[in-house]
Design a protein around this motif. Sequence first.
Motif, PDB file in Angstrom:
ATOM      1  N   VAL A 161       0.958  17.184 -14.946  1.00  0.00           N
ATOM      2  CA  VAL A 161       0.554  15.925 -15.574  1.00  0.00           C
ATOM      3  C   VAL A 161      -0.026  14.935 -14.570  1.00  0.00           C
ATOM      4  O   VAL A 161       0.541  14.703 -13.500  1.00  0.00           O
ATOM      5  N   GLU A 162      -1.158  14.365 -14.939  1.00  0.00           N
ATOM      6  CA  GLU A 162      -1.741  13.243 -14.197  1.00  0.00           C
ATOM      7  C   GLU A 162      -1.615  12.005 -15.084  1.00  0.00           C
ATOM      8  O   GLU A 162      -2.127  11.980 -16.198  1.00  0.00           O
ATOM      9  N   GLY A 163      -0.933  10.993 -14.564  1.00  0.00           N
ATOM     10  CA  GLY A 163      -0.645   9.819 -15.369  1.00  0.00           C
ATOM     11  C   GLY A 163      -0.937   8.527 -14.649  1.00  0.00           C
ATOM     12  O   GLY A 163      -1.903   8.415 -13.891  1.00  0.00           O
ATOM     13  N   PHE A 164      -0.068   7.526 -14.854  1.00  0.00           N
ATOM     14  CA  PHE A 164      -0.285   6.161 -14.370  1.00  0.00           C
ATOM     15  C   PHE A 164      -0.646   6.092 -12.890  1.00  0.00           C
ATOM     16  O   PHE A 164      -1.671   5.490 -12.528  1.00  0.00           O
ATOM     17  N   PRO A 165       0.125   6.672 -11.964  1.00  0.00           N
ATOM     18  CA  PRO A 165      -0.233   6.535 -10.546  1.00  0.00           C
ATOM     19  C   PRO A 165      -1.588   7.152 -10.205  1.00  0.00           C
ATOM     20  O   PRO A 165      -2.288   6.668  -9.307  1.00  0.00           O
ATOM     21  N   MET A 174      -7.726   7.441  -8.684  1.00  0.00           N
ATOM     22  CA  MET A 174      -9.085   7.737  -9.114  1.00  0.00           C
ATOM     23  C   MET A 174      -9.972   6.495  -9.085  1.00  0.00           C
ATOM     24  O   MET A 174     -11.142   6.557  -8.699  1.00  0.00           O
ATOM     25  N   LEU A 175      -9.414   5.349  -9.487  1.00  0.00           N
ATOM     26  CA  LEU A 175     -10.185   4.105  -9.432  1.00  0.00           C
ATOM     27  C   LEU A 175     -10.547   3.779  -7.988  1.00  0.00           C
ATOM     28  O   LEU A 175     -11.706   3.466  -7.682  1.00  0.00           O
ATOM     29  N   PHE A 176      -9.568   3.868  -7.091  1.00  0.00           N
ATOM     30  CA  PHE A 176      -9.839   3.537  -5.693  1.00  0.00           C
ATOM     31  C   PHE A 176     -10.799   4.549  -5.068  1.00  0.00           C
ATOM     32  O   PHE A 176     -11.611   4.191  -4.210  1.00  0.00           O
ATOM     33  N   ARG A 177     -10.714   5.795  -5.482  1.00  0.00           N
ATOM     34  CA  ARG A 177     -11.674   6.785  -4.978  1.00  0.00           C
ATOM     35  C   ARG A 177     -13.092   6.373  -5.344  1.00  0.00           C
ATOM     36  O   ARG A 177     -14.001   6.451  -4.512  1.00  0.00           O
ATOM     37  N   HIS A 234     -12.868   7.920   4.483  1.00  0.00           N
ATOM     38  CA  HIS A 234     -11.608   7.966   5.226  1.00  0.00           C
ATOM     39  C   HIS A 234     -11.590   7.068   6.454  1.00  0.00           C
ATOM     40  O   HIS A 234     -10.545   6.897   7.077  1.00  0.00           O
ATOM     41  N   HIS A 235     -12.716   6.497   6.808  1.00  0.00           N
ATOM     42  CA  HIS A 235     -12.745   5.575   7.931  1.00  0.00           C
ATOM     43  C   HIS A 235     -12.549   4.120   7.496  1.00  0.00           C
ATOM     44  O   HIS A 235     -12.424   3.235   8.347  1.00  0.00           O
ATOM     45  N   LEU A 236     -12.545   3.889   6.192  1.00  0.00           N
ATOM     46  CA  LEU A 236     -12.325   2.538   5.692  1.00  0.00           C
ATOM     47  C   LEU A 236     -10.840   2.192   5.756  1.00  0.00           C
ATOM     48  O   LEU A 236      -9.976   3.049   5.539  1.00  0.00           O
ATOM     49  N   ARG A 237     -10.545   0.928   6.060  1.00  0.00           N
ATOM     50  CA  ARG A 237      -9.159   0.478   6.220  1.00  0.00           C
ATOM     51  C   ARG A 237      -8.868  -0.659   5.245  1.00  0.00           C
ATOM     52  O   ARG A 237      -9.719  -1.517   5.021  1.00  0.00           O
ATOM     53  N   ALA A 238      -7.662  -0.650   4.704  1.00  0.00           N
ATOM     54  CA  ALA A 238      -7.309  -1.591   3.646  1.00  0.00           C
ATOM     55  C   ALA A 238      -6.219  -2.547   4.077  1.00  0.00           C
ATOM     56  O   ALA A 238      -5.333  -2.206   4.869  1.00  0.00           O
ATOM     57  N   GLY A 239      -6.269  -3.758   3.514  1.00  0.00           N
ATOM     58  CA  GLY A 239      -5.185  -4.729   3.616  1.00  0.00           C
ATOM     59  C   GLY A 239      -4.782  -5.153   2.221  1.00  0.00           C
ATOM     60  O   GLY A 239      -5.641  -5.357   1.353  1.00  0.00           O
ATOM     61  N   VAL A 240      -3.483  -5.260   1.974  1.00  0.00           N
ATOM     62  CA  VAL A 240      -2.968  -5.562   0.643  1.00  0.00           C
ATOM     63  C   VAL A 240      -2.246  -6.897   0.659  1.00  0.00           C
ATOM     64  O   VAL A 240      -1.351  -7.123   1.486  1.00  0.00           O
ATOM     65  N   ILE A 241      -2.631  -7.786  -0.263  1.00  0.00           N
ATOM     66  CA  ILE A 241      -1.982  -9.086  -0.410  1.00  0.00           C
ATOM     67  C   ILE A 241      -1.040  -9.014  -1.600  1.00  0.00           C
ATOM     68  O   ILE A 241      -1.474  -8.855  -2.739  1.00  0.00           O
ATOM     69  N   GLY A 242       0.260  -9.097  -1.337  1.00  0.00           N
ATOM     70  CA  GLY A 242       1.250  -9.027  -2.400  1.00  0.00           C
ATOM     71  C   GLY A 242       2.141  -7.813  -2.263  1.00  0.00           C
ATOM     72  O   GLY A 242       1.651  -6.700  -2.038  1.00  0.00           O
ATOM     73  N   THR A 243       3.449  -8.012  -2.375  1.00  0.00           N
ATOM     74  CA  THR A 243       4.409  -6.920  -2.203  1.00  0.00           C
ATOM     75  C   THR A 243       5.296  -6.723  -3.426  1.00  0.00           C
ATOM     76  O   THR A 243       6.338  -6.087  -3.347  1.00  0.00           O
ATOM     77  N   GLY A 244       4.897  -7.292  -4.577  1.00  0.00           N
ATOM     78  CA  GLY A 244       5.682  -7.124  -5.800  1.00  0.00           C
ATOM     79  C   GLY A 244       5.526  -5.721  -6.365  1.00  0.00           C
ATOM     80  O   GLY A 244       5.256  -4.758  -5.641  1.00  0.00           O
ATOM     81  N   PHE A 245       5.660  -5.586  -7.675  1.00  0.00           N
ATOM     82  CA  PHE A 245       5.596  -4.269  -8.309  1.00  0.00           C
ATOM     83  C   PHE A 245       4.288  -3.536  -8.010  1.00  0.00           C
ATOM     84  O   PHE A 245       4.279  -2.355  -7.649  1.00  0.00           O
ATOM     85  N   ILE A 246       3.154  -4.240  -8.153  1.00  0.00           N
ATOM     86  CA  ILE A 246       1.870  -3.530  -8.136  1.00  0.00           C
ATOM     87  C   ILE A 246       1.321  -3.327  -6.723  1.00  0.00           C
ATOM     88  O   ILE A 246       0.541  -2.402  -6.492  1.00  0.00           O
ATOM     89  N   GLY A 247       1.704  -4.167  -5.755  1.00  0.00           N
ATOM     90  CA  GLY A 247       1.207  -3.986  -4.395  1.00  0.00           C
ATOM     91  C   GLY A 247       1.526  -2.619  -3.820  1.00  0.00           C
ATOM     92  O   GLY A 247       0.626  -1.907  -3.336  1.00  0.00           O
ATOM     93  N   PRO A 248       2.795  -2.186  -3.840  1.00  0.00           N
ATOM     94  CA  PRO A 248       3.115  -0.847  -3.345  1.00  0.00           C
ATOM     95  C   PRO A 248       2.433   0.276  -4.125  1.00  0.00           C
ATOM     96  O   PRO A 248       2.194   1.353  -3.575  1.00  0.00           O
ATOM     97  N   VAL A 249       2.114   0.041  -5.417  1.00  0.00           N
ATOM     98  CA  VAL A 249       1.349   1.041  -6.175  1.00  0.00           C
ATOM     99  C   VAL A 249      -0.025   1.227  -5.538  1.00  0.00           C
ATOM    100  O   VAL A 249      -0.512   2.360  -5.392  1.00  0.00           O
TER     101      VAL A 249
END
Length: 383
Positions: A325-329, A334-337, A5-20
């Motif tokens: 149900v646990e699905g696409f999101p 789980m991958l990022f965890r 929880h102390h790790l911080r992220a930066g995201v490159i890209g704001t299309g469909f998948i960036g906000p996901v």
Amino acid sequence: MATLHHLRAGVIGTGFIGPVHVEALRRLGIQVTALCDLPDRVRPAADRLGIPAAYTDYRKLLAAPDVDVVHITAPNRFHCEMALAALAARKHCVCEKPLAMNTRETARIVQTARRAGTVFAVNYNVRFYPAVLQLRRMVERGDLGDIIHVNGSYLQDWLFKPTDYNWRLLPKEGGPLRAVADIGTHWMDTVSFILGAPITRVMADLATWHKTRQRPLGEVQTFAREDQTTRYATYPVKTEDFASVLLEFRNGARGNLAVSQVAAGRKNCIRLEIYGSKQSAWWCSEEPETLCLGRRDEPNAVALRGTPAFGPDAAPFVDYPAGHVEGFPDTFKMLFRAVYRAIAEGNTTAPLFATPEDGHQEVAVCEAILKSHQTRRWTAVRA
């Protein structure tokens, strides 16, 4: 040692998948401190998502001291330079698939990542459906017996109309393959992950239904709805709408895959069937809660996620009880965890998430598929 929880992220890209990515990270309690995109897109997106820093140059995001992990969700042609820059900046990295445009680029990333000492993941999120993880353990334990063959498909309809448009349609933006590289690689990576065996040979047939399309005069987001007021320009299509691929795996199993982005009514349907010498198993992403088991001399069975029938092996990747149900999101969460735990704990031994080597393998498979289509022959994968 840093905690997750102390790790911080930066995201490159704001299309469909960036906000996901942003949403999944926040569900894990990861702070997203920075966003990067074109000047006319990044500030509105940062305001909408509540992200404090908005950059128009990804190098500035990489230099930011409050970014520990960078997520690359830009178009494919930028993946190589951004990945190499992230590694040079000593940032941990999650890169969208495909890892890069060709195996020359992916080989550079693999070599650089091996020397960097940071965690690098390729975002093949389908691995993290609980049913997929359960299937992997069943194959490892020999529950299915020797694998005879695999059958499946990945079908969508978001490019069904000639007026449907996205940058992925353009080879210079997405690469020479489109349907296969965009969604087919998800299926192939998932099956290779389940079997514990890479693809070694392919025989492929590619086809383009819409030989020409109507491109909007302006950019369009992935899965965006058609606007009746939009003006169009005609252009020739040089990437495939659908494909059929025969596969051979290192363990001797054979497979066949159908891929389409012009399959009306199929919004995002991944289907896989694994046939073994003891029993078979099949699963579909449109019904992600159930895993079906097929037997010759006994009744077939349906196992429900989150119940004893499903088994304990996927339990660490199940957060909600059966019927919720646990699905696409959830696969992204789980991958990022898994990625962020590997970073926090310093444990990169045999990760469940895809590595640069896995990303390189999938691009090598794509190159073999394109060559096979062109030569009309079985073609070896040169990874």
